[in-house]
Design an enzyme around this catalytic site. Structure first.
Site, PDB file in Angstrom:
ATOM      1  N   SER A   1      47.635  17.393  26.264  1.00 56.99           N
ATOM      2  CA  SER A   1      47.633  17.955  27.611  1.00 56.99           C
ATOM      3  C   SER A   1      49.008  18.449  28.031  1.00 56.99           C
ATOM      4  O   SER A   1      49.201  18.872  29.167  1.00 56.99           O
ATOM      5  CB  SER A   1      47.122  16.922  28.620  1.00 56.99           C
ATOM      6  OG  SER A   1      47.929  15.761  28.585  1.00 56.99           O
TER       7      SER A   1
ATOM      8  N   ASN B   1      47.838   5.135  31.710  1.00 58.82           N
ATOM      9  CA  ASN B   1      46.760   5.265  32.700  1.00 58.82           C
ATOM     10  C   ASN B   1      47.278   5.134  34.131  1.00 58.82           C
ATOM     11  O   ASN B   1      46.904   5.916  35.007  1.00 58.82           O
ATOM     12  CB  ASN B   1      45.667   4.233  32.441  1.00 58.82           C
ATOM     13  CG  ASN B   1      45.016   4.423  31.083  1.00 58.82           C
ATOM     14  OD1 ASN B   1      45.275   5.422  30.404  1.00 58.82           O
ATOM     15  ND2 ASN B   1      44.187   3.478  30.672  1.00 58.82           N
TER      16      ASN B   1
ATOM     17  N   HIS C   1      26.142  39.496  63.446  1.00 58.83           N
ATOM     18  CA  HIS C   1      25.337  40.230  62.443  1.00 58.83           C
ATOM     19  C   HIS C   1      26.022  41.536  62.020  1.00 58.83           C
ATOM     20  O   HIS C   1      25.347  42.477  61.619  1.00 58.83           O
ATOM     21  CB  HIS C   1      23.930  40.533  62.970  1.00 58.83           C
ATOM     22  CG  HIS C   1      23.257  39.355  63.607  1.00 58.83           C
ATOM     23  ND1 HIS C   1      22.431  38.503  62.916  1.00 58.83           N
ATOM     24  CD2 HIS C   1      23.306  38.885  64.873  1.00 58.83           C
ATOM     25  CE1 HIS C   1      21.988  37.558  63.748  1.00 58.83           C
ATOM     26  NE2 HIS C   1      22.513  37.764  64.948  1.00 58.83           N
TER      27      HIS C   1
ATOM     28  N   SER D   1      44.997  55.069  43.335  1.00 62.30           N
ATOM     29  CA  SER D   1      43.999  55.220  42.288  1.00 62.30           C
ATOM     30  C   SER D   1      44.600  56.074  41.186  1.00 62.30           C
ATOM     31  O   SER D   1      45.393  56.978  41.455  1.00 62.30           O
ATOM     32  CB  SER D   1      42.751  55.887  42.862  1.00 62.30           C
ATOM     33  OG  SER D   1      42.034  56.551  41.841  1.00 62.30           O
TER      34      SER D   1
ATOM     35  N   LYS E   1      43.665  58.068  47.455  1.00 59.90           N
ATOM     36  CA  LYS E   1      43.261  56.689  47.718  1.00 59.90           C
ATOM     37  C   LYS E   1      44.408  55.755  48.090  1.00 59.90           C
ATOM     38  O   LYS E   1      45.518  55.864  47.587  1.00 59.90           O
ATOM     39  CB  LYS E   1      42.582  56.111  46.472  1.00 59.90           C
ATOM     40  CG  LYS E   1      41.229  56.723  46.200  1.00 59.90           C
ATOM     41  CD  LYS E   1      40.158  56.162  47.101  1.00 59.90           C
ATOM     42  CE  LYS E   1      39.686  54.826  46.526  1.00 59.90           C
ATOM     43  NZ  LYS E   1      38.673  54.224  47.374  1.00 59.90           N
TER      44      LYS E   1
ATOM     45  N   GLU F   1      41.548  42.217  48.534  1.00 58.83           N
ATOM     46  CA  GLU F   1      40.372  42.063  47.669  1.00 58.83           C
ATOM     47  C   GLU F   1      40.582  40.955  46.640  1.00 58.83           C
ATOM     48  O   GLU F   1      39.686  40.156  46.364  1.00 58.83           O
ATOM     49  CB  GLU F   1      40.073  43.381  46.951  1.00 58.83           C
ATOM     50  CG  GLU F   1      39.639  44.487  47.881  1.00 58.83           C
ATOM     51  CD  GLU F   1      39.639  45.832  47.161  1.00 58.83           C
ATOM     52  OE1 GLU F   1      38.791  46.031  46.294  1.00 58.83           O
ATOM     53  OE2 GLU F   1      40.508  46.663  47.461  1.00 58.83           O
TER      54      GLU F   1
END
Ligand code: ARG
Length: 471
Positions: A26, A113, A159, A280, A286, A293
């Protein structure tokens, strides 16, 4: 890797293959807990010497050796050996190479542990603090946006349909309170981690006369754990922190979703700074809100991290099981991702332009004064249900004619119902609709100003908590 001598070599006749060694290791994940591991080991060694379990000279040698390793790792000069299974073995091996037999005494009265439980708790505390700081920075920016745009009116939605106009400040402060609750969750996770497990050894405690409270005090823990089996098996504190990250990400994702919509041509409510936008490769016009996002997208990863950790722990018998080594990768990812996203969102909010005219224009459509007109009829003695019906019909006829409530003349209102007298144009005024929402926690300017005061108090309490952590 398989050639390396194992610390448990005594009982074995041959060792796992290189592949299995790598499968079981690990180090690549847990090496980031190096500082916690070293600080914890020094505290343990000092306690052992104080209790007469090892000599002061050995404890001095251990502390010196570990401090040297600390500096080397910090300055990037330490050579991590891929043959080491985890950060605990890596540091102990380096120590023993440097100081000889005294290094072999460090692990007295200790197991990996309880050592890994200690390191992970210390790391969780450090990260909870960073998360609390990052959450406070975003809240401060939200509060500033609310303050500097106190008059801006925008459409409120249910809504995703226009519902009633609200203050932009009110909308920003809604996110403030979500993130304030996230900070409470982070703080809870900090407190859950703030209990010291060392001295539990492998699972049952130790025969040596350890002083667990000395170690806890030295490492800045509030308490010691009550049960050795629980101490080495418990990862609740990591679940708590990962959950706090998950809810934070869900909140950031919702905020980012709104920023993405608002920066579309259709809404035009905000303009993202160029630094938080990308272009873009094909469409020259763009300007995309990539970072909002990505924050929304990374939420999925963090939800996955939480589910992963819950699933690792589910069904594990007491006490330690190697499954638990799988706890860290996802939790670390959740913490890193959340910290990064908080930084991104803070910068995005601080630099975006708020297009007040577009928001106000949006607040004129959608018949958003309809509830106020109905309330006005109620004021004239009409039962609310009947008022709802009357105004509903008015909306329908406006809609057929392509007009808004603000387009209607006093005569036209009066023709709908005599209670809609000459003062009714004031009723449908968008700003007046907002100003009328005077209830505590409502969107009226006075309520929002009081709310902003509350937000400032919350931020002050949050910084006081952070300052109280010291260091
Ligand atoms: N690398 C291990 C972990 O992260 C440390 C504890 C190992 N203990 C053991 N008995 N194998 O869980």
């Amino acid at each position: 890797m398989s050639d390396a001598k194992k610390p448990w070599g005594g009982r074995f006749e041959h060792t796992p293959s290189r592949f299995l060694d790598e499968f079981g290791a690990s180090l690549p994940v847990d090496k980031r807990m190096w500082a916690e591991d070293i600080t914890g080991s020094i505290a343990h060694a000092r306690m052992l010497a104080r209790q007469g379990v090892i000599s002061e000279a050995d404890a001095d040698a251990i502390e010196e050796g570990l401090s040297e390793i600390y500096r080397e790792i910090r300055d990037g000069h330490f050579d991590f050996d891929v043959a080491d299974e985890d950060i605990h073995m890596a540091i102990e091996r380096a120590l023993t190479e440097r100081i000889g037999p005294a290094g072999g005494r460090l692990h007295t009265a200790r197991s990996r542990n309880d050592q890994v439980a200690l390191d992970t708790r210390m790391y969780a505390k450090r990260m909870a603090r960073e998360l609390a700081e990052a959450l406070a920075a975003v809240r401060a920016t939200l509060a500033s946006l609310a303050e500097s745009h106190a008059d801006v009116v925008m459409p409120g939605y249910t809504h995703l349909q226009k519902a009633q106009p609200v203050l932009f400040a009110h909308h920003m402060l809604a996110y403030f309170w979500m993130l304030a609750r996230d900070a409470t969750r982070v703080r809870h996770a900090y407190e859950a981690a703030d209990i010291m497990p060392l001295g539990s050894a492998a699972l049952a405690g130790t025969t040596f006369p350890v002083d667990r409270r000395f170690v806890a005090d030295r490492l800045g823990f509030a308490e010691v754990t009550a049960n050795s089996l629980d101490s080495v098996s418990d990862r609740d504190f990591l679940l708590d922190l990962t959950y706090a990250c998950t809810v934070t990400m869900v909140h950031l994702s919702r905020l980012c979703e709104e920023l993405i919509m608002w920066s579309s041509e259709e809404f035009g409510f905000v303009t993202m700074d160029d630094a938080y936008s990308t272009g873009s490769s094909i469409m020259p016009q763009k300007k995309n809100p990539d970072f909002a996002e990505l924050t929304r997208g990374k939420t999925g990863r963090v939800v996955g991290d939480l589910v992963g950790l819950l699933t690792v722990l589910k069904g594990l018998p007491l006490a330690y099981n190697k499954d638990m080594q799988e706890d860290k990768e996802g939790a670390f990812d959740a913490i890193d991702t959340t910290l990064d996203c908080l930084t991104v969102v803070e910068g995005m909010l601080a630099t975006m332009r708020v297009n007040a005219e577009r928001m106000l224009a949006g607040a004129h459509g959608g018949f958003m004064a309809a509830t106020d007109l109905a309330d006005h009829l109620v004021g004239a003695g009409m039962p609310f249900r009947e008022a709802h019906e009357v105004i509903g019909k008015l909306v329908l006829s406006c809609e057929r004619e392509g007009r808004t409530l603000q387009d209607l003349s006093a005569e036209e209102f009066a023709a709908v119902h005599p209670a809609l007298g000459p003062d009714v144009t004031g009723v449908v005024d968008v700003r007046a609709v907002v100003e009328r929402r005077v209830s505590e926690g409502g969107t009226g300017p006075a309520s929002v100003a009081a709310q902003l005061d509350g937000a400032r108090d919350e931020l002050a309490a949050s910084s006081a908590w952070l300052a109280g952590l010291g260091g």
